[in-house]
Design a protein around this motif. Structure first.
Motif, short mmCIF file in Angstrom:
data_model
loop_
_atom_site.label_atom_id
_atom_site.label_comp_id
_atom_site.label_asym_id
_atom_site.label_seq_id
_atom_site.Cartn_x
_atom_site.Cartn_y
_atom_site.Cartn_z
N GLY A 97 -26.71 8.28 -30.07
CA GLY A 97 -28.08 8.74 -29.95
C GLY A 97 -28.18 10.22 -30.29
O GLY A 97 -27.17 10.93 -30.33
N ALA A 98 -29.42 10.66 -30.52
CA ALA A 98 -29.64 12.09 -30.76
C ALA A 98 -29.26 12.88 -29.51
O ALA A 98 -28.92 14.05 -29.59
CB ALA A 98 -31.11 12.33 -31.12
N GLN A 99 -29.34 12.21 -28.36
CA GLN A 99 -29.04 12.90 -27.11
C GLN A 99 -27.63 13.49 -27.12
O GLN A 99 -27.40 14.60 -26.66
CB GLN A 99 -29.20 11.90 -25.94
N GLU A 199 -33.08 21.07 -35.41
CA GLU A 199 -34.29 20.31 -35.78
C GLU A 199 -34.10 18.89 -35.26
O GLU A 199 -33.28 18.14 -35.79
CB GLU A 199 -34.46 20.29 -37.31
N ASP A 200 -34.84 18.53 -34.23
CA ASP A 200 -34.68 17.22 -33.60
C ASP A 200 -35.80 16.32 -34.15
O ASP A 200 -36.98 16.60 -33.94
CB ASP A 200 -34.80 17.41 -32.08
N ALA A 201 -35.41 15.25 -34.86
CA ALA A 201 -36.42 14.52 -35.62
C ALA A 201 -36.43 13.00 -35.39
O ALA A 201 -36.50 12.22 -36.33
CB ALA A 201 -36.23 14.83 -37.11
N PRO A 202 -36.42 12.54 -34.13
CA PRO A 202 -36.34 11.09 -33.93
C PRO A 202 -37.63 10.34 -34.29
O PRO A 202 -37.60 9.13 -34.48
CB PRO A 202 -36.03 10.95 -32.43
N TYR A 203 -38.77 11.07 -34.36
CA TYR A 203 -40.05 10.38 -34.61
C TYR A 203 -40.49 10.51 -36.06
O TYR A 203 -41.57 10.08 -36.43
CB TYR A 203 -41.15 10.95 -33.68
N ARG A 204 -39.66 11.14 -36.86
CA ARG A 204 -40.06 11.50 -38.23
C ARG A 204 -40.59 10.32 -39.05
O ARG A 204 -41.50 10.46 -39.85
CB ARG A 204 -38.86 12.13 -38.94
N GLY A 229 -31.02 13.04 -35.89
CA GLY A 229 -31.85 11.86 -36.14
C GLY A 229 -31.42 10.74 -35.23
O GLY A 229 -30.42 10.85 -34.51
N SER A 230 -32.19 9.64 -35.25
CA SER A 230 -31.89 8.55 -34.30
C SER A 230 -32.39 7.21 -34.81
O SER A 230 -33.43 7.13 -35.47
CB SER A 230 -32.59 8.87 -32.98
N PHE A 231 -31.66 6.16 -34.46
CA PHE A 231 -32.16 4.80 -34.71
C PHE A 231 -32.92 4.25 -33.50
O PHE A 231 -33.43 3.13 -33.53
CB PHE A 231 -30.99 3.85 -35.04
N SER A 232 -32.97 5.05 -32.41
CA SER A 232 -33.57 4.54 -31.17
C SER A 232 -35.03 4.14 -31.32
O SER A 232 -35.45 3.11 -30.82
CB SER A 232 -33.50 5.59 -30.06
N LYS A 233 -35.81 4.97 -32.00
CA LYS A 233 -37.25 4.71 -32.05
C LYS A 233 -37.59 3.80 -33.22
O LYS A 233 -38.65 3.18 -33.22
CB LYS A 233 -38.04 6.02 -32.16
N ILE A 234 -36.73 3.72 -34.23
CA ILE A 234 -37.08 2.91 -35.40
C ILE A 234 -36.35 1.55 -35.42
O ILE A 234 -36.81 0.63 -36.08
CB ILE A 234 -36.84 3.66 -36.73
C1 LIG Z 1 -37.18 14.59 -29.06
C2 LIG Z 1 -36.11 13.65 -28.64
N1 LIG Z 1 -34.84 13.94 -28.94
C3 LIG Z 1 -33.82 13.13 -28.60
C4 LIG Z 1 -34.07 11.95 -27.93
C5 LIG Z 1 -32.90 11.09 -27.58
O1 LIG Z 1 -32.91 9.94 -28.33
P1 LIG Z 1 -31.67 8.97 -28.48
O2 LIG Z 1 -32.09 7.67 -27.89
O3 LIG Z 1 -31.42 8.91 -29.94
O4 LIG Z 1 -30.52 9.56 -27.75
C6 LIG Z 1 -35.38 11.60 -27.59
C7 LIG Z 1 -35.66 10.38 -26.83
O5 LIG Z 1 -36.69 10.16 -26.29
C8 LIG Z 1 -36.42 12.48 -27.96
O6 LIG Z 1 -37.70 12.20 -27.69
#
Ligand SMILES: Cc1ncc(COP(=O)(O)O)c(C=O)c1O
Length: 397
Positions: A97-99, A199-204, A229-234
């Motif tokens: 995750g981006a976390q 640059e945190d872009a999970p919603y891009r 980046g992240s696959f979590s939201k997409i």
């Molecule tokens: C801005 C932002 N960054 C990072 C994350 C973490 O996402 P991930 O599930 O990829 O760890 C979130 C999750 O809500 C988020 O909103």
């Protein structure tokens, strides 16, 4: 026992991160978590992909240290290139995750007391990750088109800042987008004052209207931007898959730190998502997400317009999962939520208190529209409006 904990732990325990988890009250309508809509997961396609991975000729159950993520890194590189950001697969790290990216970058760069600029308000989980490294926070106010760069400049002139954390696209929690002019200025400031940017872009990829703007990473010519980046939201958050891109010196050190943290990201998940991306149509899936979330965003805007009292203001996001509510400065939304909204109106949001490092801003709240139904949006915002009016009267007495 607590006196034996490292001093940084007493800070992280107060992050308020648990506020995003679901409530046990069956009547509750919760606008808290930034959870994707569970009906939109590509369940069958991901299931088929997983089956294919475990049915393959080579066992997928062994440690894969080394090359396991290469095909996925190539896929991510293509995804970024289609979005105008050129990054070689060798400069992409697959993370949990981006976390995990937030934690690793802070671990690499932040000594106790180092200057870290964040947007105010910002993502609660980023503060939870950063707190553990005990930075000195400088908070820059959010405006409709991204952070206030005049304030940022003052901070950069007056203070020693190492890192700026920003969410330029559909910011969590305000839903706003940083304008192109600000993106360019931000890069210029970072160059001039020798600062790195996350640059945190999970919603891009979740834009419902308007034109996409270039990423900070694509505007960066000095390797100052670390993009997450992240696959979590997409796709799905339970995959726990994201990615990080960084310039030369940083990238290798981040890889070493990741090894010390978890050896490797689950190769089962890496292979599953790689299979999904090679055999299914991500663009078609994204289209479907954009359409569905747009309907929810519209329903949220209509409900807010219809029901919220005049003293409440809110943002109109062009994408992502959130709108940001503001009420007059003398109102404390955390108190109103605990005394009125939760017990009497069975509705919840995330009050602003924990979304600022100093925890002193009480008159805002994040409202998420992604994981609620249209009828929950309508009745939840009615409840919220009634609860706010009642809390307003009580606090103004
Ligand atoms: C801005 C932002 N960054 C990072 C994350 C973490 O996402 P991930 O599930 O990829 O760890 C979130 C999750 O809500 C988020 O909103």
């Amino acid at each position: 026992m607590e006196e034996e904990f490292a001093s940084r732990v007493s800070l992280t325990s107060k992050s308020g991160l648990n506020a995003i988890y679901p409530s046990r009250d069956p009547e509750m309508i919760s606008f808290t978590g930034g959870f994707p809509d569970a009906n939109l997961f590509p369940t069958q396609e991901l299931g088929n992909s997983f089956q294919n991975v475990i049915g393959g000729a080579q066992t997928p159950f062994q440690y894969q240290i080394g090359q396991e993520s290469e095909p996925l890194r190539e896929q991510i590189s293509k995804l970024l290139a289609a979005d105008g950001t050129q990054v070689s697969p060798s400069k992409i790290m697959v993370t949990q995750g981006a976390q995990q990216g937030l934690d690793l970058v802070a671990k690499l760069l932040i000594n106790k007391g180092d200057g870290l600029v964040v947007e105010g308000p910002t993502y609660i989980g980023a503060l939870a990750a950063f707190d553990a490294y005990e930075p000195t926070y400088y908070t820059v106010e959010m405006e409709e088109d991204g952070m206030n760069l005049a304030d940022l400049k003052k901070i950069l002139i007056q203070q020693q800042v190492k890192l700026i954390y920003t969410i330029p696209d559909f910011q969590n929690p305000t839903g706003t987008v940083m304008s192109l002019a600000k993106r360019k200025q931000l890069i210029e400031l970072a160059n001039r004052y020798n600062v790195l940017i996350i640059e945190d872009a999970p919603y891009r990829w979740l834009r419902y209207e308007g034109k996409s703007l270039p990423t900070l990473k694509s505007l960066d010519t000095q390797d100052r931007v670390i993009q997450l980046g992240s696959f979590s939201k997409i796709l799905a958050p339970a995959l726990r898959l994201g990615w990080l891109t960084a310039g030369k010196g940083l990238f290798e050190r981040l890889q070493e730190l990741k090894g010390g943290s978890d050896l490797e990201t689950s190769s089962l998940m890496i292979q599953t998502v790689n299979y999904y991306l090679t055999h299914y149509d991500l663009d078609a899936h994204l289209n479907q997400l954009q359409k569905s979330y747009q309907v929810k965003r519209n329903a949220m805007m209509t409900a807010m317009e219809n029901y919220l009292p005049d003293f409440a203001h809110y943002t109109r996001p062009q994408g992502g999962f959130f709108t940001w509510l503001t009420v007059p400065k003398d109102l404390d939304l955390e108190k109103i939520q605990n005394s009125q909204l939760k017990p009497n109106f069975h509705v919840m949001m995330i009050p602003s208190t924990n979304l600022f490092p100093d925890k002193k801003h009480c008159n805002g709240a994040r409202i998420s529209f992604s994981n609620v139904t249209l009828s929950q949006i309508d009745s939840g915002i009615q409840r919220l409006a009634n609860g706010l009016s009642s809390g307003y009267q009580k606090q103004s007495v």
